[in-house]
Design a protein around this motif. Structure first.
Motif, short mmCIF file in Angstrom:
data_model
loop_
_atom_site.label_atom_id
_atom_site.label_comp_id
_atom_site.label_asym_id
_atom_site.label_seq_id
_atom_site.Cartn_x
_atom_site.Cartn_y
_atom_site.Cartn_z
N ASN A 293 -0.04 7.09 -0.17
CA ASN A 293 1.39 7.17 -0.50
C ASN A 293 1.71 6.33 -1.73
N PRO A 294 2.50 6.87 -2.64
CA PRO A 294 2.84 6.10 -3.83
C PRO A 294 3.69 4.88 -3.50
N GLN A 297 9.46 2.41 -6.47
CA GLN A 297 9.75 1.90 -7.81
C GLN A 297 10.14 0.43 -7.74
N ASN A 358 5.42 3.93 -13.15
CA ASN A 358 6.14 4.78 -12.21
C ASN A 358 5.24 5.06 -11.01
N ASP A 360 3.98 7.70 -9.53
CA ASP A 360 2.89 8.67 -9.65
C ASP A 360 1.72 8.11 -10.44
N GLU A 361 2.01 7.44 -11.56
CA GLU A 361 0.91 6.92 -12.38
C GLU A 361 0.23 5.73 -11.70
N LEU A 363 -0.05 5.31 -8.48
CA LEU A 363 -0.87 5.89 -7.40
C LEU A 363 -2.17 6.45 -7.97
N ALA A 364 -2.09 7.13 -9.11
CA ALA A 364 -3.29 7.70 -9.72
C ALA A 364 -4.28 6.61 -10.12
#
Length: 565
Positions: A293-294, A297, A358, A360-361, A363-364
């Motif tokens: 899970n990300p 913010q 952010n 998404d980045e 998490l990646a």
């Protein structure tokens, strides 16, 4: 210089061996370090002359080797014991199949005893050559003068004989048919259990990747900064789990490039009890959540604010950064084949990549940190029979429950929301102390403040509060609890705030909170900065005026003491 004259020569220049003059050898480099105090042009020229002679024309013969051999053997013996055995076991396990597993820079007793002048000189001529050398000079001198001295004393240096060929350090490779680590998705490779009665329990597992030289661009460094934020988020969650009654004393995730041999992510923790499997499952559940899970913010912004404070403070303190630190940074950058940037460049790069921070980045990048070619692990325990490699492999092969309970609550806290500690104090007297520009301020309640405003250390303010009677306040029945109190007092919080809330309160600020017990006084100490000194003083005053007592930090301190006993 003749034999045994080098130390005297450096001492004449004001250097002290061990503090101002030293040398170190790692698996990838040798660094000669010289720090000359009270430098002038004569000392500078003489230092270059002596150092160039030592490096370019060392006297390596049987007599010198024989004189140094007992010193190196004694140093090797002093490094022995439980710590060295575990260090060797760890190196051999994590770097199995690679050169680093079998190569300790200090060598073995056999190689040291067999060393002779001819072989040592041949080795030196092969590797200690101008094409392998980097000369770093930092200090209060004209750069053109320094460059001229480098050219004068090293410009005509030529290597002797055939140069050595840079070795292949190898890659971490998984054994054939290795089972998979289901959390990180990498094969489980070499594992080891070390039993040392004198050492506390600790478990480390690493996700190993091949090391490759990189193009050290701004984009690459932005990626490293995102990695750092991702690791900080996980580490804060692990710390929250430990504080809240987790099965481990501490846990940490850290990426590291090791000796051009691996780019690895290390997970290290200390189980509270012999049930290390439960602690491993606990740690992996937090990591599994971070991989699934990300982050929010708010979590990202909080860690980014912490990094921003550090980078901004480094800019403020750039003018007083020591020359030895700058030189070490350059040497380390050369060693890992990367660059080093000035503090303002680092700050500008970080502030210029806000859009990349952010969910998404992050998490990646988190997933990339836990992706590799093989997982390896070492468990250290004082108890025989508590674990073996098969048990460790089975534990790592288990599925981990995705547990997000360690995520921090989405709740910001402001100093403006906190209650006043009391009424403002009344100043009864204000006078110079008579020493430097220190001023003494006396308050009606008996408190005395010593204030010294100076610009010698930009970006840094030291706050120290002394109170009470220290160890003298304890009697024979309570003295045994002093160490636990010293470790647990700050973690107990203040007023309505626990340690986690204080951490949130400190976001974006440079605040400290160290507590110490001396013979006749208790002391709060912090390194802060001028922008945050009011908030720092509030924390100290609130701890004294609104103390909070929490059993969890005491339990944790007791567990730490028992583990280290």
């Amino acid at each position: 210089l003749k034999q045994a004259e080098a130390i005297a020569a450096w001492q004449r220049l004001g250097a002290t061996f061990g503090s101002d003059a030293n040398a170190e050898t790692s698996p990838t480099h040798t660094a000669y370090k010289l720090d000359i105090p009270n430098i002038n042009q004569a000392k500078l020229s003489e230092s270059f002359k002596l150092l160039s002679g030592m490096i370019r024309e060392p006297v390596l013969n049987d007599a010198n080797v024989a004189a140094e051999r007992p010193i190196v053997l004694a140093e090797k013996r002093e490094r022995g014991g439980a710590g060295l055995r575990i260090a060797d076991l760890t190196r051999q396990t994590f770097f199995a199949g690679q050169r680093l597993a079998a190569r300790n820079p200090i060598g073995t007793d056999e190689t040291l005893r067999a060393a002779n002048g001819k072989d040592v000189k041949a080795f030196y001529d092969r590797w200690y050559r101008p094409e392998n050398a980097v000369i770093v000079v930092v200090g209060d001198a004209d750069p053109m003068v320094l460059a001229g001295l480098v050219e004068q004393w090293f410009g005509d240096w030529e290597g002797k004989g055939k140069p050595g060929v840079a070795p292949d350090f190898g890659d971490p490779v998984a054994p054939a048919a290795a089972p998979e680590n289901p959390v990180e998705g990498t094969p489980i490779g070499e594992l080891a259990v070390g039993v040392e009665p004198d050492l506390p329990r600790s478990l480390t597992y690493a996700i190993m990747r091949p090391w490759r030289q990189v193009e050290d661009t701004i984009v690459y460094n932005e990626g490293l900064l995102i990695d750092a934020v991702a690791q900080s988020i996980i580490n804060r969650r692990l710390e929250a789990r430990a504080r809240g009654g987790g099965s481990f004393l501490y846990a940490q995730v850290q990426q590291d490039d090791v000796s051009r041999s691996t780019d690895a992510t290390f997970v290290t923790f200390a189980p509270l009890t012999s049930d290390w499997q439960a602690a491993l499952a606990d740690v992996r559940s937090v990591i599994a959540d971070a991989l699934t899970n990300p982050p929010t913010q708010e979590e990202i912004d909080r860690e980014a604010a912490e990094f921003d404070v550090v980078f901004a403070n480094q800019v403020e303190q750039e003018s007083v950064q020591s020359g030895s630190d700058l030189a070490n940074n350059l040497v380390n950058a050369v060693d890992i084949r990367e660059t080093v940037a000035a503090p303002d460049v680092v700050l500008n790069v970080f502030r210029g990549m806000t859009a990349r921070l952010n969910p998404d980045e992050v998490l990646a990048r988190t997933k990339a940190l836990f992706d590799g070619t093989v997982t390896r692990s070492v468990y250290v325990t004082p108890t025989p029979g508590e674990a073996d490699a098969d048990m460790l492999r089975l534990a790592l092969a288990r599925e981990a429950v995705v547990d997000g309970s360690a995520r921090l609550a989405a709740q910001t806290i402001s100093f403006d929301e906190l209650p006043p500690v009391g009424e403002p104090g009344i100043i009864t007297e204000q006078k110079p102390l008579g020493l430097l520009d220190v001023e003494q301020i006396d308050f009606a309640n008996g408190v005395k403040a010593l204030v010294w405003a100076n610009d010698a250390e930009p970006g840094r303010v030291t706050v120290r509060v002394r109170f009470g009677a220290g160890y003298r306040a304890f009697d024979k029945d309570s003295a045994v609890y002093a160490a636990l109190g010293e470790a647990a007092l700050v973690g107990s919080g203040l007023g309505e705030l626990g340690q986690n809330e204080i951490d949130r309160l400190a976001t974006g600020r440079k605040l400290g909170f160290d507590f110490g017990i001396d013979e006749a006084v208790f002391t709060f100490t912090a390194q802060t900065r001028s922008e945050d000194v009011v908030d720092q003083l509030y924390l100290f005053a609130a701890k004294l005026g609104m103390p909070r007592w929490d059993k969890d930090p005491v339990i944790r301190a007791k567990a730490a003491a028992e583990l280290a006993y």
